[in-house]
Design a protein around this motif. Structure first.
Motif, mmCIF file in Angstrom:
data_model
loop_
_atom_site.group_PDB
_atom_site.id
_atom_site.type_symbol
_atom_site.label_atom_id
_atom_site.label_comp_id
_atom_site.label_asym_id
_atom_site.label_seq_id
_atom_site.Cartn_x
_atom_site.Cartn_y
_atom_site.Cartn_z
ATOM 1 N N ARG A 130 -7.862 7.697 -0.630
ATOM 2 C CA ARG A 130 -9.042 6.817 -0.625
ATOM 3 C C ARG A 130 -9.813 6.841 0.687
ATOM 4 N NH1 ARG A 130 -10.161 3.421 -5.387
ATOM 5 N NH2 ARG A 130 -8.376 3.837 -6.691
ATOM 6 N N ARG A 155 -16.402 -1.975 -1.025
ATOM 7 C CA ARG A 155 -17.248 -1.299 -2.018
ATOM 8 C C ARG A 155 -18.733 -1.352 -1.634
ATOM 9 N NH1 ARG A 155 -16.949 2.576 -5.438
ATOM 10 N NH2 ARG A 155 -14.917 3.178 -4.684
ATOM 11 N N THR A 207 0.853 -1.182 0.000
ATOM 12 C CA THR A 207 0.000 0.000 0.000
ATOM 13 C C THR A 207 0.889 1.231 0.000
ATOM 14 O OG1 THR A 207 -1.930 1.008 1.042
ATOM 15 C CG2 THR A 207 -0.221 0.218 2.535
ATOM 16 N N ASN A 237 -10.855 4.404 11.474
ATOM 17 C CA ASN A 237 -12.218 3.996 11.835
ATOM 18 C C ASN A 237 -12.157 3.268 13.177
ATOM 19 O OD1 ASN A 237 -14.664 2.665 12.117
ATOM 20 N ND2 ASN A 237 -14.790 2.045 9.963
ATOM 21 N N ASN A 242 -14.680 6.787 6.545
ATOM 22 C CA ASN A 242 -13.935 7.101 5.325
ATOM 23 C C ASN A 242 -14.329 8.530 4.966
ATOM 24 O OD1 ASN A 242 -13.227 7.483 2.597
ATOM 25 N ND2 ASN A 242 -13.271 5.290 2.202
ATOM 26 N N HIS A 279 -20.161 9.098 11.929
ATOM 27 C CA HIS A 279 -19.201 8.022 12.156
ATOM 28 C C HIS A 279 -18.074 8.212 11.145
ATOM 29 C CE1 HIS A 279 -17.231 4.248 12.226
ATOM 30 N NE2 HIS A 279 -17.846 3.739 11.170
HETATM 31 O O1 UT7 Z 1 -17.574 1.748 9.264
HETATM 32 C C1 UT7 Z 1 -17.945 0.735 8.405
HETATM 33 C C2 UT7 Z 1 -16.717 -0.037 8.073
HETATM 34 N N1 UT7 Z 1 -16.015 0.568 7.012
HETATM 35 C C3 UT7 Z 1 -15.853 -0.046 5.849
HETATM 36 O O2 UT7 Z 1 -16.306 -1.133 5.655
HETATM 37 C C4 UT7 Z 1 -15.128 0.691 4.782
HETATM 38 C C5 UT7 Z 1 -16.020 1.146 3.676
HETATM 39 N N2 UT7 Z 1 -15.339 1.125 2.428
HETATM 40 C C6 UT7 Z 1 -14.298 1.961 2.152
HETATM 41 O O3 UT7 Z 1 -13.922 2.788 2.958
HETATM 42 C C7 UT7 Z 1 -13.632 1.811 0.813
HETATM 43 O O4 UT7 Z 1 -14.396 0.959 -0.012
HETATM 44 C C8 UT7 Z 1 -12.160 1.265 0.922
HETATM 45 C C9 UT7 Z 1 -11.260 2.340 1.497
HETATM 46 C C10 UT7 Z 1 -12.136 0.017 1.791
HETATM 47 C C11 UT7 Z 1 -11.633 0.906 -0.461
HETATM 48 O O5 UT7 Z 1 -11.683 2.055 -1.304
HETATM 49 P P1 UT7 Z 1 -12.305 1.899 -2.771
HETATM 50 O O6 UT7 Z 1 -12.185 3.197 -3.429
HETATM 51 O O7 UT7 Z 1 -13.703 1.353 -2.580
HETATM 52 O O8 UT7 Z 1 -11.330 0.881 -3.449
HETATM 53 P P2 UT7 Z 1 -11.651 -0.556 -4.086
HETATM 54 O O9 UT7 Z 1 -12.014 -1.536 -3.019
HETATM 55 O O10 UT7 Z 1 -12.604 -0.365 -5.224
HETATM 56 O O11 UT7 Z 1 -10.227 -0.949 -4.651
HETATM 57 C C12 UT7 Z 1 -9.574 -0.167 -5.685
HETATM 58 C C13 UT7 Z 1 -8.209 -0.757 -5.947
HETATM 59 C C14 UT7 Z 1 -8.215 -2.274 -6.136
HETATM 60 O O12 UT7 Z 1 -7.269 -2.599 -7.115
HETATM 61 P P3 UT7 Z 1 -7.729 -2.901 -8.617
HETATM 62 O O13 UT7 Z 1 -8.700 -4.036 -8.540
HETATM 63 O O14 UT7 Z 1 -8.353 -1.634 -9.128
HETATM 64 O O15 UT7 Z 1 -6.431 -3.255 -9.305
HETATM 65 C C15 UT7 Z 1 -7.729 -2.800 -4.794
HETATM 66 O O16 UT7 Z 1 -7.105 -4.048 -4.899
HETATM 67 O O17 UT7 Z 1 -7.334 -0.512 -4.824
HETATM 68 C C16 UT7 Z 1 -6.743 -1.743 -4.397
HETATM 69 N N3 UT7 Z 1 -6.525 -1.644 -2.953
HETATM 70 C C17 UT7 Z 1 -5.419 -1.072 -2.432
HETATM 71 N N4 UT7 Z 1 -4.339 -0.502 -2.998
HETATM 72 C C18 UT7 Z 1 -3.390 0.011 -2.194
HETATM 73 C C19 UT7 Z 1 -7.307 -2.083 -1.957
HETATM 74 N N5 UT7 Z 1 -6.745 -1.781 -0.766
HETATM 75 C C20 UT7 Z 1 -5.577 -1.153 -1.037
HETATM 76 C C21 UT7 Z 1 -4.552 -0.623 -0.227
HETATM 77 N N6 UT7 Z 1 -3.501 -0.051 -0.838
HETATM 78 N N7 UT7 Z 1 -4.619 -0.636 1.112
#
Ligand code: UT7
Length: 337
Positions: free
Chosen positions: A47, A230, A39, A294, A267, A264
């Protein structure tokens, strides 16, 4: 839930008279995480908005954090622990399977008169707990309550899973609620919702009755938090907008009436997106996710406390607290401070 707002005239309301917070000294930066998983500071910052999160040390437990936050809230409210009548600890990282985390807090504070329990509603736990305590105070069953959100999420974090380990941190926040005769003040309205069909979106499956500790886990990752980021993201924005709109409509308020919006902190993009849809201005929205990550049930009271201590919540302000999390669960409190 309350009757129609204009018709409902409780004998008293529940008002916040004290707040407090406590976070462990240990810190994990985005740079630290770069060394643990694939990361980058840039990815995490853009993000999620998170810069650091706090991590409880070996000997630090949820009840310890909760007790420290509670002490600060009691001091501000100028209430002795032995005068507290009810304690709720909102947490998904309890001290033990049982007894409740609240039992330890009661013991450690010396709150000898209080009846106590834990609230397991994940990130919505604090908002749910305020709502429950509100009912006991408005009905005259209690004249005060101590409500705490406390978590040690880093103890159930999978440090090899980059999709989740960058998100979570430890901490505790607390408020003291007291009965007030002036019914124009205090918690004016609360709403709560849930949808168990989406339980898989956010969970930690072991160790409970489905996966008891004495049986070997086929998938050891079940000991850790698992998220479908997501899916949670989309549901969170939708539910926050819905629940806040519902609250305001019920109380005959508009978005412009809100002085401080405390969400809360899951993000910063989710908060920004919900705020934009609600047409809130940047001045109305409080964000402190950069400092804590979080912290689930601790997040709303930590944000409320920071906001208050920074002088951003003043007497007479209309404050809206809103949360969304595992379950799925969501809820909001409308508070005339
Ligand atoms: O309070 C309730 C609990 N909170 C949650 O459940 C969190 C809610 N969700 C979020 O905050 C966001 O969805 C995240 C921060 C978890 C993820 O952000 P996103 O913009 O939804 O990213 P994504 O899951 O669509 O992933 C985009 C890309 C993926 O790569 P590819 O498939 O585009 O090649 C992931 O594999 O980012 C990649 N990715 C990372 N890259 C670098 C996922 N985690 C990371 C990371 N560092 N830590």
């Amino acid at each position: 839930m309350n009757k129609k707002f204009d018709e409902y005239k409780p004998m008293c309301r529940a008002i916040i008279t004290g707040c407090g917070a406590y976070v462990p000294k240990g810190i994990i930066t985005n740079d630290d995480l770069e060394k643990m998983v694939d990361t980058s500071d840039e990815w995490i910052t853009t993000r999620t908005g998170i810069k650091i999160r706090h991590k409880a040390g070996e000997g630090e437990s949820t009840a310890m954090l909760a007790t420290e936050a509670a002490k600060e809230a009691l001091e501000m409210a100028k209430i002795a622990p032995e005068d507290i009548e009810m304690i709720i600890v909102a947490t998904i990282t309890p001290e033990m399977v049982f007894p409740s985390t609240a039992s330890f807090v009661q013991r450690d504070l010396g709150a000898t008169k209080a009846w106590v329990f834990d609230m397991a509603a994940a990130c919505s736990g604090f908002v749910y707990s305020l709502s429950v305590a509100q009912q006991f105070i408005e009905s005259g069953h209690c004249k005060n309550a101590l409500i705490i959100g406390a978590e040690t999420l880093t103890k159930i974090t999978n440090w090899e899973d980059r999709t989740s380990c960058i998100l979570f941190g430890d901490g505790a926040g607390a408020v003291v609620l007291e009965a007030i005769k002036d019914i124009k003040k205090g918690i004016l309205y609360s709403t709560m919702g849930s949808d168990g069909r989406y339980w898989e979106a956010l969970n930690c499956q072991a160790y409970g009755s489905r996966y008891p500790s004495r049986e070997k886990l086929e998938d050891p990752d079940k000991r850790f938090m698992q998220i479908k980021g997501r899916e949670v993201y989309q549901q969170a924005v939708r539910r926050i907008v819905e629940t806040v709109t519902d609250c305001l409509r019920h109380c005959n308020f508009t978005i412009d009436d809100i002085d401080v919006f405390v969400s809360h902190q899951m993000n910063s993009r989710i908060i920004d997106s919900a705020a934009k849809r609600l047409k809130l201005t940047d001045e109305q929205v409080f964000i402190n996710i950069q400092d804590y990550g979080n912290t689930s049930a601790a997040s709303v009271p930590l944000a409320f406390n920071d906001c208050y201590r920074q002088g951003k919540i003043k007497e007479g302000d209309l404050v809206v607290l809103v949360a969304f999390g595992a379950g799925l669960t969501w809820g909001a409190n409308v508070i005339q401070f």
